[in-house]
Design an enzyme around this catalytic site. Structure first.
Site, PDB file in Angstrom:
ATOM      1  N   HIS B  66       0.856  -1.184   0.000  1.00  0.00           N
ATOM      2  CA  HIS B  66       0.000   0.000   0.000  1.00  0.00           C
ATOM      3  C   HIS B  66       0.886   1.226   0.000  1.00  0.00           C
ATOM      4  CE1 HIS B  66       0.983  -0.918   4.189  1.00  0.00           C
ATOM      5  NE2 HIS B  66       0.804   0.355   4.467  1.00  0.00           N
ATOM      6  N   ALA B  67       0.299   2.363  -0.365  1.00  0.00           N
ATOM      7  CA  ALA B  67       1.015   3.638  -0.286  1.00  0.00           C
ATOM      8  C   ALA B  67       0.014   4.665   0.238  1.00  0.00           C
ATOM      9  CB  ALA B  67       1.582   4.021  -1.651  1.00  0.00           C
TER      10      ALA B  67
END
Lengths: 91, 142
Positions: B66-67
């Site tokens: 994820h970011a």
């Protein structure tokens, strides 16, 4: 007692970890709570203990912070064991 | 929420990936294709791991790339890639399941994460998840 769950972004991994740390603290009878934060902010945030994956803890460690590494973020057993070792058995 | 978000088109099963970078790219493809994320989000997830280490490996064999929302999320979504062979990360970590999470803001995805956490806390379900070969196998676990 203030614990801080830390990961790269402070959104995903650390939130998930904080859920389980709060559960573990309750089960072990440790007073306080665990919030989550990104690595950059955590460097300047004070807390009694910082908890997160080993590579993140390594980057946070500055000789003054008390860090607790956890490999499995969803294992209540591992988290409880680490809290016992780093908090209960020390104090 | 996990059950309703993780639709058939968001889940892929493959034999193997060349490396963790390729695994993250492949795992993100459904989100990219259906307009949940922009290409930059995929690059951001990869550079996060390069910069900070494989902290996205939540537990042995399970990763959650994820970011940040501002790295290119259009709407909240999740996709899943399961590989038969383990994909190696630096530091000896490895993963067979990649849950790619795209969060729109800091709060909307928290229920989703809670559900993933509950799923991963159940050892029996984890074993079944890692051995799943079809979407139907997976649905039984959600």
């Amino acid at each position: 007692m203030k614990l801080l769950a830390v990961c790269g972004n402070g959104l995903g991994t650390s939130f998930m970890l904080s859920l389980n740390v709060n559960k573990a603290m309750k089960e072990l009878g440790i007073d306080g709570d665990c919030k989550n934060m990104d690595l950059a902010s955590a460097k300047t945030e004070s807390a009694d203990y910082y908890i997160g994956s080993p590579e993140i803890m390594e980057q946070l460690e500055d000789g003054r912070k008390k860090v607790i590494p956890v490999v499995n973020m969803v294992s209540l057993n591992e988290i409880k064991e680490q809290l016992r070792k780093h908090i209960l058995e020390v104090e | 929420m996990l059950r309703s978000r993780l639709t058939g088109e968001m889940v892929q099963f493959i034999p193997r990936a060349k490396n963790w970078e390729e695994a993250i790219r492949m795992a993100s493809e459904p989100l990219l294709k259906h307009g949940y994320i922009e290409a930059g989000y995929v690059d951001a997830m990869i550079s996060n791991v390069k910069e900070l280490g494989p902290y996205i490996v939540l537990m042995p064999r399970v990763a959650m790339p994820h970011a940040r929302p501002e790295d290119g999320v259009r709407k909240m979504g999740i996709s899943l890639l399961i590989t038969e062979d383990a994909v190696l990360f630096e530091g000896g970590k490895s993963a067979n399941a990649f849950f790619v999470v795209a969060a729109e803001d800091a709060t909307s995805h928290l229920t989703l994460l809670q559900e993933i956490s509950d799923l991963l806390s159940d050892e029996e379900k984890i074993t079944k998840l890692l051995g799943a070969g079809t979407y139907e196998d997976l649905l039984n676990l959600l």
